[in-house]
Scaffold this active site. Structure first.
Site, PDB file in Angstrom:
ATOM      1  N   ARG A 201       0.962  -1.197  -0.099  1.00 58.59           N
ATOM      2  CA  ARG A 201      -0.110  -0.006   0.015  1.00 58.59           C
ATOM      3  C   ARG A 201       0.873   1.274  -0.069  1.00 58.59           C
ATOM      4  O   ARG A 201       1.856   1.399   0.746  1.00 58.59           O
ATOM      5  CB  ARG A 201      -0.674  -0.115   1.030  1.00 58.59           C
ATOM      6  CG  ARG A 201      -1.695   1.264   1.673  1.00 58.59           C
ATOM      7  CD  ARG A 201      -2.737   1.701   0.569  1.00 58.59           C
ATOM      8  NE  ARG A 201      -3.216   3.031   0.642  1.00 58.59           N
ATOM      9  CZ  ARG A 201      -4.397   3.060   1.553  1.00 58.59           C
ATOM     10  NH1 ARG A 201      -5.054   2.010   2.208  1.00 58.59           N
ATOM     11  NH2 ARG A 201      -4.869   4.479   1.666  1.00 58.59           N
ATOM     12  N   ARG A 210      -5.251   1.654  -4.937  1.00 61.81           N
ATOM     13  CA  ARG A 210      -4.399   1.148  -3.757  1.00 61.81           C
ATOM     14  C   ARG A 210      -4.555  -0.552  -3.736  1.00 61.81           C
ATOM     15  O   ARG A 210      -5.427  -0.906  -4.269  1.00 61.81           O
ATOM     16  CB  ARG A 210      -5.072   1.563  -2.436  1.00 61.81           C
ATOM     17  CG  ARG A 210      -6.411   1.061  -1.968  1.00 61.81           C
ATOM     18  CD  ARG A 210      -7.136   2.176  -1.399  1.00 61.81           C
ATOM     19  NE  ARG A 210      -7.496   3.150  -2.270  1.00 61.81           N
ATOM     20  CZ  ARG A 210      -8.295   4.277  -1.602  1.00 61.81           C
ATOM     21  NH1 ARG A 210      -8.991   3.952  -0.387  1.00 61.81           N
ATOM     22  NH2 ARG A 210      -8.947   5.030  -2.774  1.00 61.81           N
ATOM     23  N   ASP A 213      -6.991  -1.447   1.196  1.00 62.08           N
ATOM     24  CA  ASP A 213      -7.521  -0.484   1.934  1.00 62.08           C
ATOM     25  C   ASP A 213      -8.266  -1.063   3.151  1.00 62.08           C
ATOM     26  O   ASP A 213      -9.114  -1.909   2.767  1.00 62.08           O
ATOM     27  CB  ASP A 213      -8.244   0.447   0.935  1.00 62.08           C
ATOM     28  CG  ASP A 213      -8.517   1.615   1.967  1.00 62.08           C
ATOM     29  OD1 ASP A 213      -7.862   2.004   2.979  1.00 62.08           O
ATOM     30  OD2 ASP A 213      -9.785   2.272   1.956  1.00 62.08           O
ATOM     31  N   ASP A 215     -10.206  -0.340   6.774  1.00 65.69           N
ATOM     32  CA  ASP A 215     -10.719   0.501   7.574  1.00 65.69           C
ATOM     33  C   ASP A 215     -11.641   0.112   8.625  1.00 65.69           C
ATOM     34  O   ASP A 215     -12.559  -0.909   8.425  1.00 65.69           O
ATOM     35  CB  ASP A 215     -11.747   1.618   6.856  1.00 65.69           C
ATOM     36  CG  ASP A 215     -10.892   2.621   5.838  1.00 65.69           C
ATOM     37  OD1 ASP A 215      -9.748   3.128   6.213  1.00 65.69           O
ATOM     38  OD2 ASP A 215     -11.404   2.676   4.717  1.00 65.69           O
TER      39      ASP A 215
END
Length: 269
Positions: A201, A210, A213, A215
């Site tokens: 990344r 990317r 990712d 989150d």
């Protein structure tokens, strides 16, 4: 949450900063409150539906005697983690570790530490639009599942979605997973960053392409607003690529700020 209490378990073990503590050993006193649901055990009079406090006492004794730590803080931290990993019916533990013979050369009754540790429910969004996206997502799930302090419970279907924010880029492959973790929020974030970095990344363009990712969307019903971490994720209710997979695995989950279920947020979107 129900509690089983263990009070004043005496254990002779070898923990401390000074050589005489680790060579000669000393007495430690352990008290614990074990958090779990005892309803079925009580209704059916069935030990298999509860936690055998005798087994917990023997486990804590063996752990304290088979390991050596300089700090009482480390001994308590590792003991709490070990108990939670050993007994899967436990939701959490409040642990008190006392050291009656602490070598401070002053008149005192005891020194000690109290900590509370528990499993937390977290929801993680996954996305990728570079390289082998499916492999990156599957590897991330495996990295989390392979950790002793994390347990992946559900994984939503992988879906292809249009890019968000910067739209002139390749479609993303997205998903959401549900997991239990012993990690506090910022430590969980650090783990996610390590996994992202291992996947190559690069943080060069906000909302840009990317390889991976990850989150944190939700963490229990926690509301957190720090410079480096906001929970709930501040834009999750605006993103189809988050709500669609999250709705698949947790439609009745309630957003702690907006006070709406994921199903309601998905319908609003």
């Amino acid at each position: 949450m129900d509690k089983i209490k263990i009070i004043g378990l005496e254990i002779f073990a070898s923990h401390g900063v000074y050589p005489e503590e680790t060579v000669l050993g000393q007495k430690f006193v352990v008290s614990a409150e074990l958090y779990l649901d005892t309803r079925k055990a009580g209704m059916f009079d069935d030990l298999d539906r509860s936690v055998d406090y005798g087994s917990v006492c023997r486990f804590m004794t063996d752990f304290m005697q088979n390991n050596t730590f300089k700090l009482i803080e480390a001994a308590a931290e590792r003991l709490a983690e070990a108990v939670l990993l050993e007994f899967p019916l436990l939701h959490g533990i409040h642990l008190e570790l006392r050291k009656p013979w602490a070598p401070v050369h002053l008149p005192l009754q005891t020194v000690g530490i109290e900590i509370t540790r528990e499993w937390h429910r977290a929801y993680i969004a996954l996305g990728a639009n570079m390289g082998n996206e499916e492999a990156y997502l599957k590897d991330a799930v495996k990295e989390l599942q392979d950790r002793k302090d994390c347990s992946v419970l559900k994984i939503a279907d992988f879906i292809h979605t249009k890019a968000y924010g910067v739209t002139n880029q390749k479609d993303f492959l997205n998903s959401v997973l549900e997991m239990d973790t012993l990690l506090p929020p910022h430590e969980l974030l650090d783990v996610l960053h390590v996994i992202e970095n291992a996947a190559g990344r690069k943080r060069t363009l906000h909302w840009g392409p990317r390889t991976l990712d990850l989150d944190i969307l939700l963490y229990d019903q926690l509301i957190l607003d720090d410079p480096d971490l906001v929970i709930p994720h501040k834009e999750m209710h605006l993103r189809d690529f988050v709500l669609r997979p999250l709705h698949q695995i947790a439609p009745t989950l309630r957003h702690p700020v907006l006070n709406k279920t994921i199903e309601e947020l998905f319908e609003d979107l």
